[in-house]
Enzyme design. Structure first.
Site, PDB file in Angstrom:
ATOM      1  CG  HIS A  37      -0.235   0.278   2.487  1.00 52.36           C
ATOM      2  ND1 HIS A  37       0.430  -0.704   3.178  1.00 52.36           N
ATOM      3  CD2 HIS A  37      -0.061   1.415   3.200  1.00 52.36           C
ATOM      4  CE1 HIS A  37       0.977  -0.189   4.265  1.00 52.36           C
ATOM      5  NE2 HIS A  37       0.705   1.103   4.297  1.00 52.36           N
TER       6      HIS A  37
HETATM    7  C1  UD1 Z   1      -1.628   5.485   6.258  1.00 54.86           C
HETATM    8  C2  UD1 Z   1      -0.283   5.868   6.885  1.00 54.86           C
HETATM    9  C3  UD1 Z   1       0.709   4.741   6.665  1.00 54.86           C
HETATM   10  C4  UD1 Z   1       0.163   3.427   7.158  1.00 54.86           C
HETATM   11  C5  UD1 Z   1      -1.184   3.166   6.498  1.00 54.86           C
HETATM   12  C6  UD1 Z   1      -1.780   1.891   6.992  1.00 54.86           C
HETATM   13  C7  UD1 Z   1       0.258   8.283   6.846  1.00 54.86           C
HETATM   14  C8  UD1 Z   1       1.103   9.292   6.214  1.00 54.86           C
HETATM   15  N1  UD1 Z   1       0.261   7.063   6.257  1.00 54.86           N
HETATM   16  O1  UD1 Z   1      -1.428   5.366   4.855  1.00 54.86           O
HETATM   17  O2  UD1 Z   1       1.893   5.033   7.399  1.00 54.86           O
HETATM   18  O3  UD1 Z   1       1.081   2.400   6.842  1.00 54.86           O
HETATM   19  O4  UD1 Z   1      -2.052   4.261   6.794  1.00 54.86           O
HETATM   20  O5  UD1 Z   1      -2.965   1.573   6.348  1.00 54.86           O
HETATM   21  O6  UD1 Z   1      -0.375   8.556   7.837  1.00 54.86           O
HETATM   22  N2  UD1 Z   1      -8.839   5.174   2.279  1.00 54.86           N
HETATM   23  C9  UD1 Z   1     -10.079   4.589   2.250  1.00 54.86           C
HETATM   24  N3  UD1 Z   1     -10.635   4.235   3.440  1.00 54.86           N
HETATM   25  C10 UD1 Z   1     -10.045   4.442   4.647  1.00 54.86           C
HETATM   26  C11 UD1 Z   1      -8.785   5.068   4.654  1.00 54.86           C
HETATM   27  C12 UD1 Z   1      -8.194   5.411   3.471  1.00 54.86           C
HETATM   28  O7  UD1 Z   1     -10.669   4.364   1.212  1.00 54.86           O
HETATM   29  O8  UD1 Z   1     -10.621   4.091   5.686  1.00 54.86           O
HETATM   30  C13 UD1 Z   1      -8.178   5.505   0.992  1.00 54.86           C
HETATM   31  C14 UD1 Z   1      -8.465   6.902   0.523  1.00 54.86           C
HETATM   32  O9  UD1 Z   1      -8.534   6.857  -0.851  1.00 54.86           O
HETATM   33  C15 UD1 Z   1      -7.213   7.652   0.930  1.00 54.86           C
HETATM   34  C16 UD1 Z   1      -6.152   6.591   0.776  1.00 54.86           C
HETATM   35  O10 UD1 Z   1      -6.797   5.369   1.127  1.00 54.86           O
HETATM   36  O11 UD1 Z   1      -7.026   8.773   0.150  1.00 54.86           O
HETATM   37  C17 UD1 Z   1      -4.949   6.779   1.618  1.00 54.86           C
HETATM   38  O12 UD1 Z   1      -5.296   6.926   2.996  1.00 54.86           O
HETATM   39  P1  UD1 Z   1      -4.327   7.756   3.985  1.00 54.86           P
HETATM   40  O13 UD1 Z   1      -4.845   7.723   5.365  1.00 54.86           O
HETATM   41  O14 UD1 Z   1      -4.032   9.090   3.384  1.00 54.86           O
HETATM   42  O15 UD1 Z   1      -2.962   6.975   3.892  1.00 54.86           O
HETATM   43  P2  UD1 Z   1      -2.643   5.422   3.837  1.00 54.86           P
HETATM   44  O16 UD1 Z   1      -2.102   5.086   2.514  1.00 54.86           O
HETATM   45  O17 UD1 Z   1      -3.782   4.614   4.365  1.00 54.86           O
END
Ligand code: UD1
Length: 372
Positions: free
Chosen positions: A210
Site C-alpha cells: 500500500h
Molecule cells: C496510512 C499511513 C501509513 C500506514 C497506512 C496503513 C500516513 C502518512 N500514512 O497510509 O503510514 O502504513 O495508513 O494503512 O499517515 N482510504 C479509504 N478508506 C479508509 C482510509 C483510506 O478508502 O478508511 C483511501 C483513501 O482513498 C485515501 C487513501 O486510502 O485517500 C490513503 O489513505 P491515507 O490515510 O491518506 O494513507 P494510507 O495510505 O492509508
C-alpha cells in the site's frame, strides 16, 4: 480528595489500533485514579480499516471521534490539529500518548505539546533515513517535540541517545503491537478465514502492498501485479487489498492482470484476527508494511519486504525479515528463493513478550504521581 489523572491515547490509522488497545487495557488496572480515553481522529474510517479492529481488539468506542477522513498530507494533518486542539481544551488531559508514525501521530503531538500537555511517543526512535517516506518525517518531527519516548528496539534507544535526547526519559519497553498479537492469537486459531478462502491444506503466500512508492506509480504497480500473477501459477497468493491499492488498480485499469493469475486471491482488507490467522500459517509474506515485518518476526514466518530501507532493523538482525529492492527482478528472485531454498530462521527480539503496555502504564503512572 485525591487527584484523578486523565490520559488520552490517539488512534487514527489502521496500525495504531493494535498499538493502543493493550495500553488501554493496561491503564484499566489503575482506574479510577487514572482515566484512559481513546481519541480516534478518523484518518481511517472504512469499517474494514477501523471498526473491525475495535471489535477484534476488544477496544471500547472512542471517547471522541474527530471524523477527519482522507486528504492531502497538509489538509489531513491540519484538520486533525484543529479538531484535536478542541478535544484537548474540553477534556483537559494530563498526558497525551501518540503511537507510531502516521499523520495523526504528528498532528496530535504538535497540538498537545503546544498546549503544555506532557506528550509521550510510543514506538519512538525508529528511522529509515528515507525522507521521501511521509512516515519518516512524522517520526523525526514527533520524537523532536515529545517529552517521553518509549522504544521497541535497541536501534531506537541508540538513535535517541546519540541525538541528545535526555536518557532518563527514554524507556525501552518492547512492542505493544506484539502485546496485541499475544492477546488475539487464541481467537486467530479459531478463525475460519482459511476455510472461506479455500486454503485448507494448501501452501500460500500472503501479500500486502500500500505504500505510495509501490502503488501510486503505474509502472511499479503493473510490474508488481504481473509478478504476483505469474507466481500464482506455482503457489496460491492471498492479497487483502488496502483501499489505496484497489483504487489505483481501478484508476489504471489493471484488473486484467489480476485475472491472468491462476491462484491470485484478491480480498477486501481483513480484520485483525483473520489477518493474523492468515499470517501465522503462510508459507511466506511479501509486504511493504512496517508492522508486518515485526509480526512475522515473532511468528517465525519468512518475510520479504519490498522496500530499500527499514526503520525496524531488529527484524532483519534477529528476525525473519529480508529487504529487497522493489523491482520486478528482485521480487521475482526473492519469491523463487523462498519457495525453493532453505529459509532464514530467526529469534524473538528482546522484550517482545506481550507485556510492553504494562511497562508503559507502570512508568507513566509513577511519572504522573512524581510530577504532581
Ligand atoms: C496510512 C499511513 C501509513 C500506514 C497506512 C496503513 C500516513 C502518512 N500514512 O497510509 O503510514 O502504513 O495508513 O494503512 O499517515 N482510504 C479509504 N478508506 C479508509 C482510509 C483510506 O478508502 O478508511 C483511501 C483513501 O482513498 C485515501 C487513501 O486510502 O485517500 C490513503 O489513505 P491515507 O490515510 O491518506 O494513507 P494510507 O495510505 O492509508
Amino acid at each position: 480528595m485525591s487527584k484523578t489523572y486523565r490520559i488520552i491515547s490517539v488512534v487514527g490509522a489502521r496500525p495504531n489500533f493494535m498499538k493502543v488497545a493493550p495500553i488501554h487495557r493496561a491503564f484499566e488496572q489503575y482506574a479510577p485514579t487514572f482515566e484512559h480515553h481513546i481519541v480516534h481522529t478518523g484518518q481511517h474510517y472504512d469499517a474494514a480499516m477501523s471498526d473491525a479492529f475495535f471489535q477484534d481488539l476488544e477496544m471500547p468506542n472512542p471517547t471522541v471521534f474527530l471524523g477527519i477522513g482522507s486528504g492531502s498530507h497538509a489538509e489531513q494533518t491540519a484538520k486533525v490539529m484543529i479538531a484535536f486542539e478542541q478535544t484537548c481544551l474540553e477534556l483537559k488531559p494530563d498526558l497525551v500518548i501518540v503511537v507510531g508514525d502516521v499523520n495523526s501521530t504528528i498532528a496530535c503531538a504538535l497540538v498537545a505539546v503546544k498546549l503544555g500537555i506532557t506528550t509521550v511517543h510510543v514506538e519512538a526512535g525508529l528511522r529509515s533515513y528515507d525522507r521521501s517516506m511521509p512516515e519518516e518525517i512524522n517520526r523525526i518531527a514527533t520524537d523532536a517535540i515529545c517529552d517521553y519516548w518509549f522504544t521497541t528496539e535497541e536501534s531506537g534507544n541508540k538513535i535517541l541517545k546519540e541525538s541528545g535526547f535526555p536518557e532518563d526519559r527514554i524507556f525501552f519497553v518492547g512492542n505493544t503491537m506484539i502485546d496485541s498479537l499475544h492477546f488475539a492469537m487464541p481467537r486467530a486459531e479459531q478463525s475460519k478465514v482459511k476455510e472461506e478462502l479455500g486454503l485448507i491444506g494448501k501452501k500460500y503466500g500472503l501479500v500486502t502492498m500500500h505504500r505510495p512508492s509501490n502503488v501510486d506509480d503505474p509502472i511499479q504497480l503493473k510490474s508488481l501485479l504481473e509478478i504476483l500473477a505469474e507466481i500464482s501459477h506455482e503457489r496460491a497468493i492471498v492479497f487483502p487489498m488496502h483501499p489505496r491499492t484497489s483504487s489505483k488498480i481501478r484508476e489504471y485499469g489493471f484488473a486484467d492482470i489480476i485475472l491472468s493469475g491462476k491462484q491470485l486471491l484478491i480480498t477486501h482488507p481483513k480484520g485483525y484476527i483473520d489477518f493474523l490467522a492468515l499470517m501465522k500459517d503462510a508459507d511466506f509474506v511479501l509486504t511493504d508494511s512496517g508492522g508486518i515485518q515485526e509480526e512475522t518476526t515473532v511468528l517465525g514466518i519468512p518475510c520479504i519486504t519490498a522496500r530499500t530501507t527499514t526503520e525496524r532493523p531488529v527484524t532483519i538482525e534477529l528476525g525473519t525479515n529480508i529487504l529487497i529492492e522493489p523491482n520486478p527482478q528482485s521480487i521475482s528472485k526473492a519469491l523463487h528463493d523462498i519457495v525453493h531454498l532453505p529459509r532464514k530462521s530467526g529469534s524473538i527480539p528482546p522484550l517482545w513478550d506481550g507485556k510492553a503496555a504494562d511497562r508503559i502504564a507502570e512508568i507513566l503512572v509513577k511519572q504522573c504521581i512524581k510530577t504532581q
